[in-house]
Scaffold this motif. Structure first.
Motif, short mmCIF file in Angstrom:
data_model
loop_
_atom_site.label_atom_id
_atom_site.label_comp_id
_atom_site.label_asym_id
_atom_site.label_seq_id
_atom_site.Cartn_x
_atom_site.Cartn_y
_atom_site.Cartn_z
N UNK A 224 34.65 -46.85 23.20
CA UNK A 224 34.14 -48.57 23.39
C UNK A 224 33.51 -48.67 24.84
N UNK A 225 33.34 -47.84 25.43
CA UNK A 225 32.98 -47.81 26.94
C UNK A 225 31.49 -48.28 27.17
N UNK A 226 30.56 -48.04 26.28
CA UNK A 226 29.25 -48.59 26.40
C UNK A 226 29.17 -49.94 26.17
N UNK A 227 29.55 -50.67 27.10
CA UNK A 227 29.30 -52.29 27.35
C UNK A 227 28.07 -52.84 26.64
N UNK A 228 27.07 -52.25 27.30
CA UNK A 228 25.67 -52.69 27.12
C UNK A 228 25.33 -52.75 25.76
N UNK A 229 25.65 -51.57 24.89
CA UNK A 229 25.41 -51.71 23.42
C UNK A 229 26.10 -52.83 22.60
N UNK A 230 27.61 -52.90 23.00
CA UNK A 230 28.29 -53.88 22.38
C UNK A 230 28.24 -55.39 23.08
N UNK A 231 27.88 -55.52 24.01
CA UNK A 231 27.55 -56.65 24.41
C UNK A 231 26.62 -57.56 23.67
N UNK A 232 25.70 -56.89 22.73
CA UNK A 232 24.91 -57.48 21.72
C UNK A 232 25.53 -58.13 20.64
N UNK A 233 26.84 -57.77 20.46
CA UNK A 233 27.56 -58.21 19.05
C UNK A 233 28.23 -59.51 19.56
N UNK A 234 28.23 -60.35 18.67
CA UNK A 234 28.77 -61.90 18.86
C UNK A 234 30.39 -61.76 19.45
N UNK A 235 30.52 -62.22 20.50
CA UNK A 235 31.97 -62.11 21.05
C UNK A 235 33.07 -62.70 19.86
N UNK A 236 32.82 -63.61 19.19
CA UNK A 236 33.68 -64.07 17.99
C UNK A 236 33.97 -63.16 17.11
N UNK A 237 33.14 -61.94 17.00
CA UNK A 237 33.34 -61.14 15.78
C UNK A 237 34.52 -60.04 16.45
N UNK A 238 35.80 -60.26 16.39
CA UNK A 238 36.85 -59.44 16.81
C UNK A 238 36.73 -58.12 16.12
N UNK A 239 36.42 -58.13 14.78
CA UNK A 239 36.78 -56.97 14.04
C UNK A 239 35.81 -55.58 14.31
#
Length: 101
Positions: free
Chosen positions: A64-79
């Protein structure tokens, strides 16, 4: 019955206070899993891996280190870390939340 469990956690969205609380939860959950005879692996980012170095996991996988890719996911989607981790393991693996003990 499977004896393979996983945890997943993305620490970059936590402040220091909550990071401490989550690390306590995850450590206790991993300890309980090990004491119950389960193998447990942590899927996380490099920062949380460093914090959890002494936890009784069978292994830690940095996914889970690729922050650029995961930054596109809504922060409220914790799962979302669960889905990423579960996509990387055999289908008979069980994901448990870090506050399960």
């Amino acid at each position: 019955m499977t004896n393979k469990l996983i945890h997943s956690f993305y620490s970059k969205r936590c402040g220091q206070d909550w990071l401490f609380v989550h690390s306590c939860y995850f450590y206790l959950s991993a300890l309980y899993a090990k004491e119950s005879g389960f193998d447990i692996t942590l899927y996380t980012d490099s920062d949380f891996k460093e914090i959890m170095e002494a936890a009784p996991y069978n292994g830690t996988v940095i996914v889970l280190d690729n922050h650029d890719e995961y930054a596109k996911i809504d922060p409220q989607f914790w799962a979302w870390p669960k889905f990423i981790a579960l996509d990387m393991v055999p289908r008979d693996t069980i994901h448990i939340d870090g506050d399960v003990f």
